[in-house]
Enzyme design. Structure first.
Site, short mmCIF file in Angstrom:
data_model
loop_
_atom_site.label_atom_id
_atom_site.label_comp_id
_atom_site.label_asym_id
_atom_site.label_seq_id
_atom_site.Cartn_x
_atom_site.Cartn_y
_atom_site.Cartn_z
N ARG A 1 37.89 68.28 22.82
CA ARG A 1 38.29 67.88 24.16
C ARG A 1 39.72 68.34 24.50
NH1 ARG A 1 36.36 61.87 22.81
NH2 ARG A 1 36.49 62.77 20.72
N GLY B 1 31.05 64.90 11.11
CA GLY B 1 31.28 63.54 11.58
C GLY B 1 32.24 62.76 10.69
C1 UD1 Z 1 36.28 57.63 16.66
C2 UD1 Z 1 35.24 56.53 16.37
C3 UD1 Z 1 35.25 55.53 17.51
C4 UD1 Z 1 36.65 54.97 17.73
C5 UD1 Z 1 37.66 56.09 17.90
C6 UD1 Z 1 39.06 55.52 17.90
C7 UD1 Z 1 33.48 57.61 15.10
C8 UD1 Z 1 32.11 58.17 15.14
N1 UD1 Z 1 33.96 57.13 16.22
O1 UD1 Z 1 35.84 58.29 17.81
O2 UD1 Z 1 34.35 54.47 17.23
O3 UD1 Z 1 36.65 54.11 18.85
O4 UD1 Z 1 37.57 57.05 16.84
O5 UD1 Z 1 40.01 56.51 18.12
O6 UD1 Z 1 34.10 57.58 14.06
N2 UD1 Z 1 37.21 63.91 11.97
C9 UD1 Z 1 37.03 64.58 10.76
N3 UD1 Z 1 35.83 65.17 10.51
C10 UD1 Z 1 34.80 65.14 11.38
C11 UD1 Z 1 34.98 64.45 12.60
C12 UD1 Z 1 36.20 63.86 12.87
O7 UD1 Z 1 37.93 64.63 9.94
O8 UD1 Z 1 33.74 65.69 11.06
C13 UD1 Z 1 38.51 63.31 12.24
C14 UD1 Z 1 39.18 63.86 13.49
O9 UD1 Z 1 40.01 64.95 13.15
C15 UD1 Z 1 39.97 62.67 14.00
C16 UD1 Z 1 39.21 61.46 13.51
O10 UD1 Z 1 38.32 61.93 12.49
O11 UD1 Z 1 41.28 62.64 13.47
C17 UD1 Z 1 38.38 60.80 14.61
O12 UD1 Z 1 37.50 61.77 15.16
P1 UD1 Z 1 37.25 61.90 16.72
O13 UD1 Z 1 36.30 63.00 16.95
O14 UD1 Z 1 38.53 61.91 17.44
O15 UD1 Z 1 36.48 60.53 16.99
P2 UD1 Z 1 36.47 59.70 18.33
O16 UD1 Z 1 35.47 60.27 19.25
O17 UD1 Z 1 37.84 59.49 18.82
MG MG Z 2 39.58 60.41 18.39
#
Ligand code: UD1
Ligand code: MG
Length: 462
Positions: free
Chosen positions: A16, A79
């Site tokens: 995003r 994820g």
């Molecule tokens: C996530 C939570 C959501 C919460 C929110 C708070 C999940 C599915 N959802 O959503 O419930 O309200 O955070 O901010 O967890 N990341 C990885 N590997 C991946 C995917 C993500 O390391 O495969 C890391 C990202 O770099 C990031 C963090 O995990 O730092 C959160 O990921 P992001 O995609 O931002 O999740 P949100 O949609 O914000």
């Molecule tokens: Mg996030």
């Protein structure tokens, strides 16, 4: 207290953000996003910190340094649940508690994390989620509770039905967990959701099914849990952070005439009774003394500014030192290696670089002073240029005390002017000048009477 391990999730691309830079490297408050939760994690003195990286892994590692950190590669971003699963080998046999942080939630405080851990331990929970109530919860996973207000699960915005989207309690993306429960539960995750990802919050449902105790803790200040997923959220966070910093300096006795347009980075210090005008940027390790005046539109990076210095309107200062009582600007540019003595005046359209300028010396107009050492009480006239570069190498100019450099002079380096030298207006100085001497270029000035009139007539005829 049992040992503590920390996992920070930072592998996501941050779709995003629509950026070629990994999201966690976007700067916030003058440093990459990831360093905010990392520094907070370090302040808890954990036994081990593992950071999960993937998108732009090398760049993230390089910028954050590996000081005591274990880097874990998540090759495909499947994820948040999958990301935590990648740390299995590091923490599987860990006996303490695990704290899971998100690389994109930068303002979480040490106190809130300690509160989360305390609650987790007191309640003997296997998993504890940090939650918060937000007026505008969109984008966050919503906390689902039953009639008894017991936690049921977390539903992501994209998977939520419209009545669930009304819920205002959100998942902060910050958890305390026991390693044994966590890694067992992660094995049971599936990716049956809108994004086809393994969601970490789904372990809540898994825990409940097997009767494991799951708890929640409400964050004291909901602003701490705000995540950054878009540029708009980044800008909002920058403002929130800046407001905190500005408030701190105002409380410490600094006047900010327009806090809305004053940008002060965390590593900066400012003495009391200093007055700062609008559109001022104080960056890096800048130190500003007491009773200074900064008129406005100043861009100051890593400068050491002593007491009672006046930075007039619109100056750019980088890696330089300014002693007490000096006046700089308007429209001056002090480049790296500039050191101004007490009471020096640097005026409009003056540029300095590697310039050591002694007490009371003045260069008030339209001048370039590069690779130069100037003594005390010298006056540098308008339009003076130190010619420090011959296209191959840089050379130094040395000017003594009480020297008068006449306007429009060029000093061709390497060259030395002794104390009390007098450089006549429009002189090109190519050779060293002994103390007390007058230096000038032989030139005869001629005036031709009536020349303009004759020229005009000639032009008319033609
Ligand atoms: C996530 C939570 C959501 C919460 C929110 C708070 C999940 C599915 N959802 O959503 O419930 O309200 O955070 O901010 O967890 N990341 C990885 N590997 C991946 C995917 C993500 O390391 O495969 C890391 C990202 O770099 C990031 C963090 O995990 O730092 C959160 O990921 P992001 O995609 O931002 O999740 P949100 O949609 O914000
Ligand atoms: Mg996030």
């Amino acid at each position: 207290m049992s040992d503590l391990g920390v996992i920070i999730l930072a592998a996501g691309e941050g779709k995003r953000m629509k950026s070629s830079l990994p999201k966690v490297l976007h700067p916030l408050g003058g440093k990459p996003l990831l360093l905010h939760p990392l520094e907070t994690a370090r302040s808890l003195n954990p036994k081990r910190i593992a950071i999960v990286v993937g998108h732009g892994a090398e760049a993230v590692k390089e910028i954050c340094g590996d000081d005591g950190v274990v880097w874990v590669l998540q090759e495909k971003q499947l994820g948040t649940g999958h990301a935590v699963g990648c740390t299995r080998e590091i923490f599987r046999n860990f006996s303490g508690d695990l704290l899971i942080l998100s690389g994109d939630v930068p303002l979480i405080s040490k106190e809130s994390l300690l509160g989360l851990l305390r609650h987790h331990r007191e309640q003997d929970a296997e998993l504890t989620l940090l939650t918060a109530v937000l007026n505008q919860p969109s984008g966050y996973g919503r906390i689902l509770r039953d009639e008894k207000k017991e936690l049921v699960g977390v539903v992501e915005e994209r998977d939520a039905v419209s009545c669930e989207k009304e819920f205002k309690e959100v998942n902060a993306g910050i958890y305390a967990a026991s390693p044994r429960f966590l890694y067992a539960a992660l094995r049971e995750l599936d990716s049956n959701n809108e994004q086809g990802e393994y969601y970490l919050p789904d372990i809540v449902g898994i825990a409940r099914k097997s009767g494991k105790p799951v708890r929640t803790v409400r964050a004291g200040d909901a602003r701490e849990i705000l995540g950054i997923n878009t540029r708009e959220e980044l800008a909002f966070m920058e403002r929130t952070l800046q407001e905190r910093i500005n408030r701190r300096w105002m409380e410490a006795g600094v006047t900010l005439k327009d806090p809305q347009t004053t940008y002060i980075e965390e590593g900066v210090t400012i003495g009391k009774d200093t007055v700062i005008g609008p559109n001022t940027h104080l960056l890096g390790k800048t130190v500003i003394g007491e009773r200074c005046r900064i008129d406005g539109s100043a861009y100051v990076t890593n400068a050491q500014v002593a007491n009672e210095v006046h930075l007039r309107f619109s100056v750019v200062l980088t890696d330089c030192r300014i002693a007490e009582g000096a006046i700089v600007g308007p429209f001056a540019h002090l480049r790296p290696g500039t050191s101004l003595g007490r009471g020096v005046h640097i005026g409009n359209f003056v540029e300095t670089k590697e310039a050591i300028i002694g007490e009371g010396t003045k260069a008030n107009h339209l001048t370039y002073l590069g690779d130069v050492t100037i003594g005390r009480q010298t006056n540098v006239g308008a339009g003076t240029i130190t010619c420090n570069y011959d296209g191959f190498q840089k050379y130094r100019t040395t000017i003594g005390d009480r020297v008068q450099v006449g306007s429009d002079s060029t000093l061709v380096a390497p060259v030395r002017l002794g104390d009390d030298v007098y450089v006549a207006t429009a002189t090109t100085v190519r050779h060293d000048v002994p103390a007390g001497a007058l230096v000038y270029n032989e030139r005869r000035e001629k005036a031709r009477a009536g020349w303009t009139e004759q020229k005009r007539k000639k032009m008319k005829k033609g």
